[in-house]
Design a protein around this motif. Sequence first.
Motif, PDB file in Angstrom:
ATOM      1  N   SER A 170       0.845  -1.201   0.000  1.00  0.00           N
ATOM      2  CA  SER A 170       0.000   0.000   0.000  1.00  0.00           C
ATOM      3  C   SER A 170       0.877   1.247   0.000  1.00  0.00           C
ATOM      4  N   ALA A 171       1.898   1.259   0.861  1.00  0.00           N
ATOM      5  CA  ALA A 171       2.789   2.422   0.946  1.00  0.00           C
ATOM      6  C   ALA A 171       3.600   2.567  -0.340  1.00  0.00           C
ATOM      7  N   ALA A 172       3.987   1.440  -0.940  1.00  0.00           N
ATOM      8  CA  ALA A 172       4.770   1.509  -2.189  1.00  0.00           C
ATOM      9  C   ALA A 172       3.893   2.065  -3.317  1.00  0.00           C
ATOM     10  N   ASN A 173       2.641   1.613  -3.413  1.00  0.00           N
ATOM     11  CA  ASN A 173       1.738   2.147  -4.449  1.00  0.00           C
ATOM     12  C   ASN A 173       1.527   3.644  -4.260  1.00  0.00           C
ATOM     13  N   GLN A 174       1.367   4.048  -3.011  1.00  0.00           N
ATOM     14  CA  GLN A 174       1.162   5.478  -2.723  1.00  0.00           C
ATOM     15  C   GLN A 174       2.391   6.286  -3.166  1.00  0.00           C
ATOM     16  N   THR A 175       3.564   5.771  -2.862  1.00  0.00           N
ATOM     17  CA  THR A 175       4.801   6.485  -3.199  1.00  0.00           C
ATOM     18  C   THR A 175       4.983   6.548  -4.720  1.00  0.00           C
ATOM     19  N   ALA A 176       4.585   5.503  -5.416  1.00  0.00           N
ATOM     20  CA  ALA A 176       4.682   5.500  -6.886  1.00  0.00           C
ATOM     21  C   ALA A 176       3.790   6.592  -7.476  1.00  0.00           C
ATOM     22  N   ILE A 177       2.597   6.736  -6.927  1.00  0.00           N
ATOM     23  CA  ILE A 177       1.670   7.739  -7.466  1.00  0.00           C
ATOM     24  C   ILE A 177       2.200   9.149  -7.211  1.00  0.00           C
ATOM     25  N   VAL A 178       2.803   9.325  -6.052  1.00  0.00           N
ATOM     26  CA  VAL A 178       3.393  10.628  -5.736  1.00  0.00           C
ATOM     27  C   VAL A 178       4.534  10.950  -6.724  1.00  0.00           C
ATOM     28  N   CYS A 179       5.294   9.928  -7.090  1.00  0.00           N
ATOM     29  CA  CYS A 179       6.377  10.101  -8.079  1.00  0.00           C
ATOM     30  C   CYS A 179       5.802  10.460  -9.441  1.00  0.00           C
ATOM     31  N   ALA A 180       4.779   9.708  -9.844  1.00  0.00           N
ATOM     32  CA  ALA A 180       4.188   9.925 -11.176  1.00  0.00           C
ATOM     33  C   ALA A 180       3.603  11.328 -11.280  1.00  0.00           C
ATOM     34  N   ARG A 181       3.155  11.860 -10.161  1.00  0.00           N
ATOM     35  CA  ARG A 181       2.526  13.189 -10.173  1.00  0.00           C
ATOM     36  C   ARG A 181       3.517  14.289 -10.566  1.00  0.00           C
ATOM     37  N   GLU A 182       4.814  13.936 -10.480  1.00  0.00           N
ATOM     38  CA  GLU A 182       5.839  14.922 -10.867  1.00  0.00           C
ATOM     39  C   GLU A 182       5.999  15.010 -12.382  1.00  0.00           C
TER      40      GLU A 182
END
Length: 464
Positions: free
Chosen positions: A154-166
Amino acid sequence: MALPDPSNDTSSGLDPDADQRRVLAQAALALLERAHRRRDHEPIVAPTPPALIETMLRPPGETPAALPELFERLQTAASSGWNNAHAGDLAFIPSGGLYSGAIAALLASGLHAFTGSADEVPALVALEESVLRWLARLFGLPEGAEGLLLSGGSAANQTAIVCARERRYDPLRSRVYLSQHAHHSLRKALHLSGIAPGCIRSVPTDADWRVDTQALKTQIEADVADGALPWLIVGVAGSTDCGAVDNLEALAALAAQHQAWFHVDAAYGGLFMLTERGRRRLHGIERADSITVDPHKGLMLPYGVGALLVRERGALAGAHRGSAPYLRDVPQVPGLPHYFERGPELTRPFRGLLVWLPLQLHGVAAFRAALDRALDLAADAAERLRVLPGIELLQTPPLSITVFRARAGDAATEALRAALNASGRLHVSSTVLGGATWLRLAFLNPRSGPAEVDAVLRIVANAT
Ligand SMILES: Cc1ncc(COP(=O)(O)O)c(C=O)c1O
Protein backbone atom coordinates in the motif's frame (compact mmCIF):
# COMPACT_ATOMS: atom_id res chain seq x y z
CA MET A 1 12.79 -11.86 36.16
CA ALA A 2 13.23 -8.63 38.04
CA LEU A 3 13.84 -5.81 35.63
CA PRO A 4 16.24 -3.06 36.82
CA ASP A 5 15.11 -1.42 40.04
CA PRO A 6 15.40 2.35 39.60
CA SER A 7 15.89 2.84 43.36
CA ASN A 8 19.31 1.12 43.49
CA ASP A 9 20.49 2.21 40.10
CA THR A 10 21.90 5.49 38.88
CA SER A 11 20.26 4.93 35.50
CA SER A 12 16.58 5.31 34.65
CA GLY A 13 15.91 1.66 35.35
CA LEU A 14 15.11 1.12 31.72
CA ASP A 15 18.40 -0.47 30.74
CA PRO A 16 18.81 -4.12 31.84
CA ASP A 17 22.30 -5.41 32.62
CA ALA A 18 23.87 -8.39 30.82
CA ASP A 19 22.22 -11.03 33.07
CA GLN A 20 18.84 -9.42 32.80
CA ARG A 21 19.20 -9.12 29.02
CA ARG A 22 19.95 -12.82 28.85
CA VAL A 23 16.86 -13.73 30.92
CA LEU A 24 14.65 -11.49 28.81
CA ALA A 25 16.06 -12.80 25.52
CA GLN A 26 15.67 -16.42 26.64
CA ALA A 27 12.06 -15.82 27.68
CA ALA A 28 11.35 -14.14 24.35
CA LEU A 29 12.96 -16.93 22.33
CA ALA A 30 11.09 -19.55 24.36
CA LEU A 31 7.81 -17.79 23.56
CA LEU A 32 8.75 -17.66 19.89
CA GLU A 33 9.62 -21.35 19.92
CA ARG A 34 6.24 -22.26 21.41
CA ALA A 35 4.52 -20.12 18.75
CA HIS A 36 6.46 -21.85 15.95
CA ARG A 37 5.68 -25.33 17.29
CA ARG A 38 2.02 -24.40 17.50
CA ARG A 39 2.14 -23.66 13.78
CA ASP A 40 2.73 -27.26 12.98
CA HIS A 41 0.77 -29.10 15.64
CA GLU A 42 -2.31 -27.13 16.59
CA PRO A 43 -5.55 -26.30 14.78
CA ILE A 44 -5.29 -23.30 12.49
CA VAL A 45 -7.83 -21.32 14.51
CA ALA A 46 -8.43 -21.00 18.24
CA PRO A 47 -11.28 -19.18 19.97
CA THR A 48 -10.87 -15.62 21.27
CA PRO A 49 -12.95 -15.42 24.46
CA PRO A 50 -14.38 -11.92 25.14
CA ALA A 51 -12.56 -11.94 28.49
CA LEU A 52 -9.24 -12.20 26.65
CA ILE A 53 -10.05 -9.08 24.64
CA GLU A 54 -10.91 -7.32 27.93
CA THR A 55 -7.59 -8.40 29.46
CA MET A 56 -5.63 -7.23 26.44
CA LEU A 57 -7.37 -3.84 26.45
CA ARG A 58 -6.04 -3.12 29.96
CA PRO A 59 -3.68 -0.10 30.17
CA PRO A 60 -0.11 -0.55 31.49
CA GLY A 61 0.44 -0.29 35.25
CA GLU A 62 2.72 2.16 37.07
CA THR A 63 4.84 -0.68 38.43
CA PRO A 64 6.63 -3.44 36.47
CA ALA A 65 4.65 -6.54 35.56
CA ALA A 66 6.21 -9.87 36.52
CA LEU A 67 7.84 -11.41 33.48
CA PRO A 68 6.31 -14.94 33.67
CA GLU A 69 2.73 -13.61 33.98
CA LEU A 70 3.35 -10.99 31.33
CA PHE A 71 4.65 -13.49 28.80
CA GLU A 72 1.89 -15.93 29.73
CA ARG A 73 -0.65 -13.25 28.85
CA LEU A 74 1.11 -12.49 25.57
CA GLN A 75 1.34 -16.20 24.74
CA THR A 76 -2.39 -16.68 25.39
CA ALA A 77 -3.27 -13.73 23.13
CA ALA A 78 -0.89 -14.90 20.38
CA SER A 79 -2.34 -18.43 20.53
CA SER A 80 -5.88 -17.19 19.84
CA GLY A 81 -7.45 -16.34 16.50
CA TRP A 82 -6.12 -17.40 13.10
CA ASN A 83 -2.61 -18.77 12.87
CA ASN A 84 -1.45 -17.03 9.70
CA ALA A 85 1.82 -18.92 9.36
CA HIS A 86 0.13 -22.37 9.50
CA ALA A 87 0.62 -24.64 6.50
CA GLY A 88 -3.13 -24.56 5.88
CA ASP A 89 -3.37 -20.78 5.63
CA LEU A 90 -4.52 -20.26 2.04
CA ALA A 91 -6.59 -17.11 2.69
CA PHE A 92 -6.03 -13.60 1.27
CA ILE A 93 -2.30 -13.39 0.36
CA PRO A 94 -0.44 -15.60 2.83
CA SER A 95 2.82 -14.52 4.37
CA GLY A 96 5.14 -17.24 5.60
CA GLY A 97 6.61 -15.35 8.56
CA LEU A 98 9.99 -17.07 8.12
CA TYR A 99 11.87 -17.60 11.37
CA SER A 100 15.04 -16.20 9.77
CA GLY A 101 13.02 -13.05 9.04
CA ALA A 102 11.86 -12.85 12.66
CA ILE A 103 15.47 -13.04 13.84
CA ALA A 104 16.39 -10.39 11.25
CA ALA A 105 13.59 -8.16 12.62
CA LEU A 106 14.91 -8.64 16.15
CA LEU A 107 18.42 -7.72 15.02
CA ALA A 108 17.19 -4.81 12.90
CA SER A 109 15.59 -3.17 15.90
CA GLY A 110 18.16 -4.40 18.43
CA LEU A 111 21.10 -2.94 16.48
CA HIS A 112 19.20 0.35 16.46
CA ALA A 113 21.02 1.66 13.40
CA PHE A 114 19.63 4.80 11.79
CA THR A 115 19.35 4.10 8.06
CA GLY A 116 17.24 7.12 7.10
CA SER A 117 20.44 8.82 5.99
CA ALA A 118 23.57 7.28 4.52
CA ASP A 119 26.13 8.89 6.80
CA GLU A 120 25.34 7.30 10.17
CA VAL A 121 26.10 3.65 9.34
CA PRO A 122 27.10 3.62 5.66
CA ALA A 123 27.89 -0.11 5.66
CA LEU A 124 24.31 -0.98 6.69
CA VAL A 125 22.86 1.42 4.11
CA ALA A 126 25.08 -0.39 1.57
CA LEU A 127 23.50 -3.67 2.77
CA GLU A 128 20.00 -2.23 2.12
CA GLU A 129 21.15 -0.86 -1.26
CA SER A 130 22.37 -4.36 -2.22
CA VAL A 131 18.83 -5.66 -1.67
CA LEU A 132 17.27 -2.87 -3.77
CA ARG A 133 19.80 -3.31 -6.58
CA TRP A 134 19.23 -7.07 -6.57
CA LEU A 135 15.48 -6.48 -6.89
CA ALA A 136 15.91 -3.90 -9.68
CA ARG A 137 18.12 -6.34 -11.63
CA LEU A 138 15.61 -9.15 -11.07
CA PHE A 139 12.96 -7.05 -12.84
CA GLY A 140 15.32 -6.13 -15.69
CA LEU A 141 15.35 -2.43 -14.83
CA PRO A 142 18.36 -0.54 -16.18
CA GLU A 143 21.52 0.18 -14.22
CA GLY A 144 20.82 3.33 -12.23
CA ALA A 145 17.25 2.40 -11.33
CA GLU A 146 16.59 3.20 -7.68
CA GLY A 147 14.34 1.97 -4.92
CA LEU A 148 13.05 2.27 -1.42
CA LEU A 149 11.90 -0.24 1.18
CA LEU A 150 8.56 0.73 2.71
CA SER A 151 6.07 -0.86 5.08
CA GLY A 152 4.27 -2.82 2.34
CA GLY A 153 2.48 -2.71 -0.99
CA SER A 154 0.00 0.00 0.00
CA ALA A 155 2.79 2.42 0.95
CA ALA A 156 4.77 1.51 -2.19
CA ASN A 157 1.74 2.15 -4.45
CA GLN A 158 1.16 5.48 -2.72
CA THR A 159 4.80 6.48 -3.20
CA ALA A 160 4.68 5.50 -6.89
CA ILE A 161 1.67 7.74 -7.47
CA VAL A 162 3.39 10.63 -5.74
CA CYS A 163 6.38 10.10 -8.08
CA ALA A 164 4.19 9.93 -11.18
CA ARG A 165 2.53 13.19 -10.17
CA GLU A 166 5.84 14.92 -10.87
CA ARG A 167 5.60 14.04 -14.56
CA ARG A 168 3.07 15.64 -16.92
CA TYR A 169 0.45 15.97 -14.21
CA ASP A 170 -2.36 18.46 -14.59
CA PRO A 171 -5.04 18.27 -11.88
CA LEU A 172 -7.87 18.92 -14.32
CA ARG A 173 -6.78 17.13 -17.48
CA SER A 174 -4.78 14.14 -16.24
CA ARG A 175 -6.33 10.69 -16.39
CA VAL A 176 -5.27 7.48 -14.67
CA TYR A 177 -6.20 4.03 -15.99
CA LEU A 178 -6.37 0.88 -13.92
CA SER A 179 -8.10 -2.47 -13.98
CA GLN A 180 -11.43 -2.91 -12.22
CA HIS A 181 -9.61 -5.63 -10.29
CA ALA A 182 -6.60 -3.55 -9.25
CA HIS A 183 -5.89 -3.70 -5.52
CA HIS A 184 -7.95 -1.25 -3.46
CA SER A 185 -4.77 0.32 -2.06
CA LEU A 186 -4.30 1.99 -5.46
CA ARG A 187 -7.64 3.80 -5.30
CA LYS A 188 -6.91 4.70 -1.69
CA ALA A 189 -3.48 6.06 -2.75
CA LEU A 190 -5.03 8.09 -5.57
CA HIS A 191 -7.48 9.59 -3.09
CA LEU A 192 -4.67 10.35 -0.60
CA SER A 193 -2.69 11.96 -3.42
CA GLY A 194 -5.54 14.32 -4.19
CA ILE A 195 -6.49 12.79 -7.54
CA ALA A 196 -10.13 13.65 -8.21
CA PRO A 197 -12.49 10.67 -8.75
CA GLY A 198 -13.39 12.12 -12.18
CA CYS A 199 -9.76 11.60 -13.31
CA ILE A 200 -9.82 7.86 -12.53
CA ARG A 201 -10.80 5.37 -15.25
CA SER A 202 -11.67 1.86 -14.09
CA VAL A 203 -11.04 -0.33 -17.11
CA PRO A 204 -13.04 -3.55 -17.55
CA THR A 205 -11.27 -6.90 -17.68
CA ASP A 206 -11.30 -9.57 -20.38
CA ALA A 207 -12.29 -13.25 -20.08
CA ASP A 208 -9.02 -13.96 -18.23
CA TRP A 209 -9.57 -11.16 -15.67
CA ARG A 210 -6.73 -9.12 -17.22
CA VAL A 211 -7.28 -5.51 -18.16
CA ASP A 212 -9.06 -5.40 -21.52
CA THR A 213 -6.40 -3.67 -23.62
CA GLN A 214 -8.83 -2.84 -26.43
CA ALA A 215 -11.21 -1.18 -23.96
CA LEU A 216 -8.23 0.68 -22.47
CA LYS A 217 -7.15 1.90 -25.91
CA THR A 218 -10.66 3.06 -26.74
CA GLN A 219 -10.96 4.89 -23.42
CA ILE A 220 -7.59 6.62 -23.87
CA GLU A 221 -8.47 7.69 -27.41
CA ALA A 222 -11.82 9.10 -26.24
CA ASP A 223 -10.08 11.00 -23.43
CA VAL A 224 -7.41 12.41 -25.76
CA ALA A 225 -10.12 13.50 -28.21
CA ASP A 226 -11.73 15.26 -25.26
CA GLY A 227 -8.51 17.17 -24.50
CA ALA A 228 -7.50 15.03 -21.49
CA LEU A 229 -3.94 13.82 -20.78
CA PRO A 230 -3.24 10.11 -20.29
CA TRP A 231 -1.01 10.54 -17.26
CA LEU A 232 -0.71 7.19 -15.46
CA ILE A 233 -1.35 3.61 -16.58
CA VAL A 234 -1.34 0.98 -13.85
CA GLY A 235 -0.73 -2.67 -14.66
CA VAL A 236 -1.37 -5.52 -12.25
CA ALA A 237 1.15 -8.38 -12.06
CA GLY A 238 -0.81 -10.83 -9.95
CA SER A 239 -4.25 -9.61 -8.93
CA THR A 240 -5.24 -10.30 -5.35
CA ASP A 241 -8.51 -11.96 -6.35
CA CYS A 242 -7.20 -14.55 -8.78
CA GLY A 243 -3.54 -13.84 -9.65
CA ALA A 244 -4.34 -12.36 -13.09
CA VAL A 245 -1.40 -10.71 -14.83
CA ASP A 246 -2.28 -7.85 -17.17
CA ASN A 247 -0.76 -7.77 -20.65
CA LEU A 248 2.20 -5.70 -19.45
CA GLU A 249 3.80 -5.49 -22.89
CA ALA A 250 0.63 -3.93 -24.37
CA LEU A 251 0.25 -1.55 -21.42
CA ALA A 252 3.88 -0.47 -21.71
CA ALA A 253 3.41 0.25 -25.41
CA LEU A 254 0.31 2.38 -24.72
CA ALA A 255 2.12 4.24 -21.94
CA ALA A 256 5.07 4.94 -24.27
CA GLN A 257 2.75 6.10 -27.05
CA HIS A 258 1.06 8.62 -24.73
CA GLN A 259 4.12 9.48 -22.58
CA ALA A 260 2.20 8.25 -19.56
CA TRP A 261 3.88 6.91 -16.41
CA PHE A 262 3.63 3.09 -16.33
CA HIS A 263 3.34 1.66 -12.83
CA VAL A 264 3.06 -2.08 -12.18
CA ASP A 265 1.58 -3.35 -8.93
CA ALA A 266 3.48 -6.61 -8.50
CA ALA A 267 3.07 -6.64 -4.71
CA TYR A 268 1.88 -10.25 -4.77
CA GLY A 269 3.20 -11.58 -8.09
CA GLY A 270 6.54 -9.82 -8.45
CA LEU A 271 8.83 -12.28 -6.72
CA PHE A 272 7.72 -15.01 -9.14
CA MET A 273 10.31 -13.32 -11.38
CA LEU A 274 12.71 -15.65 -9.59
CA THR A 275 11.11 -18.56 -11.47
CA GLU A 276 11.17 -19.38 -15.17
CA ARG A 277 7.34 -19.49 -15.36
CA GLY A 278 7.00 -16.20 -13.51
CA ARG A 279 9.44 -14.44 -15.85
CA ARG A 280 7.43 -15.62 -18.85
CA ARG A 281 4.13 -14.50 -17.35
CA LEU A 282 5.39 -11.09 -16.21
CA HIS A 283 6.99 -10.31 -19.55
CA GLY A 284 6.96 -6.56 -20.19
CA ILE A 285 7.43 -5.60 -16.52
CA GLU A 286 10.98 -4.51 -17.39
CA ARG A 287 9.44 -1.54 -19.25
CA ALA A 288 7.74 -0.13 -16.13
CA ASP A 289 8.54 3.30 -14.76
CA SER A 290 7.86 1.97 -11.27
CA ILE A 291 7.16 -1.42 -9.68
CA THR A 292 5.65 -2.33 -6.32
CA VAL A 293 6.88 -5.67 -4.95
CA ASP A 294 6.38 -7.08 -1.47
CA PRO A 295 9.10 -9.21 0.14
CA HIS A 296 6.62 -9.80 2.99
CA LYS A 297 4.55 -11.72 0.46
CA GLY A 298 6.79 -13.30 -2.17
CA LEU A 299 9.83 -13.81 0.08
CA MET A 300 7.57 -15.06 2.89
CA LEU A 301 9.04 -12.60 5.39
CA PRO A 302 7.37 -11.23 8.52
CA TYR A 303 4.99 -8.31 7.94
CA GLY A 304 6.40 -4.86 7.35
CA VAL A 305 8.56 -4.93 4.24
CA GLY A 306 7.48 -3.83 0.78
CA ALA A 307 9.53 -2.24 -1.98
CA LEU A 308 9.13 0.39 -4.65
CA LEU A 309 11.51 0.33 -7.62
CA VAL A 310 11.76 3.32 -9.94
CA ARG A 311 13.39 3.35 -13.38
CA GLU A 312 14.51 6.97 -13.50
CA ARG A 313 17.29 7.95 -11.11
CA GLY A 314 16.29 11.01 -9.12
CA ALA A 315 12.54 10.57 -9.60
CA LEU A 316 11.98 9.58 -5.96
CA ALA A 317 14.00 12.50 -4.63
CA GLY A 318 12.24 14.85 -7.04
CA ALA A 319 8.90 13.85 -5.55
CA HIS A 320 10.01 14.09 -1.92
CA ARG A 321 11.66 17.50 -1.77
CA GLY A 322 12.07 19.12 1.60
CA SER A 323 14.82 20.54 3.77
CA ALA A 324 15.35 21.81 7.28
CA PRO A 325 18.19 23.82 8.85
CA TYR A 326 18.87 21.14 11.45
CA LEU A 327 19.68 18.66 8.67
CA ARG A 328 22.55 20.85 7.41
CA ASP A 329 25.18 18.66 9.12
CA VAL A 330 24.11 15.49 7.29
CA PRO A 331 26.88 14.88 4.75
CA GLN A 332 26.47 13.12 1.42
CA VAL A 333 28.13 9.70 1.16
CA PRO A 334 29.47 8.92 -2.31
CA GLY A 335 27.51 6.09 -3.93
CA LEU A 336 24.88 5.78 -1.19
CA PRO A 337 21.45 7.45 -0.89
CA HIS A 338 19.80 9.22 1.97
CA TYR A 339 16.55 7.24 2.09
CA PHE A 340 14.78 10.15 3.79
CA GLU A 341 15.21 12.04 0.52
CA ARG A 342 13.54 9.23 -1.45
CA GLY A 343 10.29 8.78 0.46
CA PRO A 344 7.89 10.01 3.11
CA GLU A 345 9.80 8.69 6.16
CA LEU A 346 12.74 10.29 7.95
CA THR A 347 13.19 7.86 10.85
CA ARG A 348 12.46 4.37 9.61
CA PRO A 349 13.09 0.74 10.59
CA PHE A 350 16.18 -0.94 9.15
CA ARG A 351 14.11 -2.98 6.70
CA GLY A 352 17.05 -4.00 4.53
CA LEU A 353 18.13 -6.56 7.11
CA LEU A 354 14.72 -8.27 7.00
CA VAL A 355 15.35 -9.13 3.36
CA TRP A 356 19.13 -9.47 3.37
CA LEU A 357 19.56 -11.94 6.24
CA PRO A 358 17.06 -14.58 4.99
CA LEU A 359 18.43 -14.29 1.42
CA GLN A 360 21.96 -14.82 2.73
CA LEU A 361 21.03 -17.57 5.19
CA HIS A 362 18.90 -19.67 2.81
CA GLY A 363 20.32 -18.65 -0.58
CA VAL A 364 18.23 -17.39 -3.50
CA ALA A 365 17.68 -20.93 -4.86
CA ALA A 366 15.63 -21.90 -1.78
CA PHE A 367 13.20 -19.05 -2.45
CA ARG A 368 13.01 -19.94 -6.14
CA ALA A 369 12.16 -23.53 -5.20
CA ALA A 370 9.48 -22.41 -2.72
CA LEU A 371 7.87 -20.15 -5.33
CA ASP A 372 8.00 -22.89 -7.95
CA ARG A 373 6.34 -25.20 -5.47
CA ALA A 374 3.56 -22.65 -4.86
CA LEU A 375 2.94 -22.53 -8.63
CA ASP A 376 2.86 -26.36 -8.74
CA LEU A 377 0.43 -26.63 -5.83
CA ALA A 378 -1.98 -24.12 -7.40
CA ALA A 379 -1.82 -25.93 -10.76
CA ASP A 380 -2.32 -29.33 -9.13
CA ALA A 381 -5.29 -28.13 -7.04
CA ALA A 382 -6.83 -26.63 -10.21
CA GLU A 383 -6.50 -29.85 -12.22
CA ARG A 384 -8.05 -31.92 -9.44
CA LEU A 385 -10.91 -29.47 -8.83
CA ARG A 386 -11.62 -29.15 -12.56
CA VAL A 387 -12.78 -32.76 -12.82
CA LEU A 388 -15.22 -32.61 -9.89
CA PRO A 389 -18.72 -32.42 -11.41
CA GLY A 390 -20.12 -30.05 -8.76
CA ILE A 391 -17.24 -27.58 -9.12
CA GLU A 392 -16.55 -24.78 -11.56
CA LEU A 393 -12.95 -23.66 -11.92
CA LEU A 394 -12.45 -19.95 -12.71
CA GLN A 395 -9.38 -20.54 -14.92
CA THR A 396 -6.02 -22.24 -15.04
CA PRO A 397 -4.19 -20.30 -12.29
CA PRO A 398 -1.99 -17.59 -13.85
CA LEU A 399 0.19 -17.72 -10.72
CA SER A 400 -0.36 -19.41 -7.35
CA ILE A 401 -4.05 -18.68 -6.63
CA THR A 402 -6.66 -21.31 -7.53
CA VAL A 403 -10.22 -19.99 -7.74
CA PHE A 404 -13.35 -22.17 -7.83
CA ARG A 405 -16.99 -22.29 -6.82
CA ALA A 406 -19.82 -24.74 -6.30
CA ARG A 407 -21.93 -25.01 -9.46
CA ALA A 408 -25.00 -25.02 -7.19
CA GLY A 409 -24.46 -21.27 -6.52
CA ASP A 410 -23.35 -18.73 -3.94
CA ALA A 411 -25.00 -20.36 -0.92
CA ALA A 412 -23.37 -23.71 -1.70
CA THR A 413 -20.03 -21.96 -2.26
CA GLU A 414 -20.32 -20.23 1.11
CA ALA A 415 -21.18 -23.58 2.73
CA LEU A 416 -18.06 -25.04 1.15
CA ARG A 417 -15.92 -22.27 2.61
CA ALA A 418 -17.48 -22.90 6.03
CA ALA A 419 -16.73 -26.64 5.73
CA LEU A 420 -13.11 -26.03 4.70
CA ASN A 421 -12.51 -23.58 7.54
CA ALA A 422 -14.31 -25.79 10.08
CA SER A 423 -11.82 -28.58 9.36
CA GLY A 424 -9.37 -26.99 11.80
CA ARG A 425 -6.50 -27.24 9.34
CA LEU A 426 -7.42 -24.84 6.54
CA HIS A 427 -8.16 -21.14 6.17
CA VAL A 428 -9.77 -20.20 2.86
CA SER A 429 -11.19 -16.81 1.85
CA SER A 430 -13.68 -15.81 -0.82
CA THR A 431 -14.18 -13.04 -3.35
CA VAL A 432 -16.75 -11.86 -5.86
CA LEU A 433 -15.97 -12.03 -9.58
CA GLY A 434 -18.54 -11.43 -12.28
CA GLY A 435 -21.22 -11.05 -9.62
CA ALA A 436 -20.68 -14.57 -8.20
CA THR A 437 -18.97 -15.79 -5.03
CA TRP A 438 -15.72 -17.72 -5.57
CA LEU A 439 -13.31 -19.40 -3.18
CA ARG A 440 -9.58 -18.77 -3.37
CA LEU A 441 -6.71 -21.08 -2.49
CA ALA A 442 -3.65 -18.84 -2.29
CA PHE A 443 -0.38 -20.77 -2.12
CA LEU A 444 2.59 -18.73 -0.94
CA ASN A 445 3.43 -20.10 2.46
CA PRO A 446 6.51 -22.36 2.22
CA ARG A 447 4.91 -24.75 4.73
CA SER A 448 1.91 -25.47 2.49
CA GLY A 449 2.29 -28.69 0.54
CA PRO A 450 0.45 -31.57 -1.13
CA ALA A 451 -1.16 -32.49 2.21
CA GLU A 452 -3.08 -29.20 2.19
CA VAL A 453 -4.22 -29.75 -1.41
CA ASP A 454 -5.37 -33.29 -0.45
CA ALA A 455 -7.27 -31.90 2.55
CA VAL A 456 -9.07 -29.32 0.36
CA LEU A 457 -9.96 -31.93 -2.25
CA ARG A 458 -11.28 -34.39 0.33
CA ILE A 459 -13.59 -31.80 1.89
CA VAL A 460 -14.76 -30.39 -1.45
CA ALA A 461 -15.41 -33.83 -2.92
CA ASN A 462 -17.42 -34.87 0.15
CA ALA A 463 -19.48 -31.70 0.18
CA THR A 464 -20.43 -31.48 -3.51
C1 LIG B 1 -1.74 -6.76 -5.60
C2 LIG B 1 -1.61 -6.12 -4.26
N1 LIG B 1 -1.23 -4.84 -4.19
C3 LIG B 1 -1.09 -4.19 -3.01
C4 LIG B 1 -1.35 -4.84 -1.83
C5 LIG B 1 -1.20 -4.11 -0.51
O1 LIG B 1 -0.08 -4.59 0.15
P1 LIG B 1 0.11 -4.39 1.75
O2 LIG B 1 -0.95 -5.20 2.40
O3 LIG B 1 1.49 -4.88 1.97
O4 LIG B 1 -0.02 -2.94 2.05
C6 LIG B 1 -1.75 -6.19 -1.85
C7 LIG B 1 -2.04 -6.91 -0.60
O5 LIG B 1 -2.48 -8.03 -0.59
C8 LIG B 1 -1.87 -6.84 -3.10
O6 LIG B 1 -2.24 -8.12 -3.18
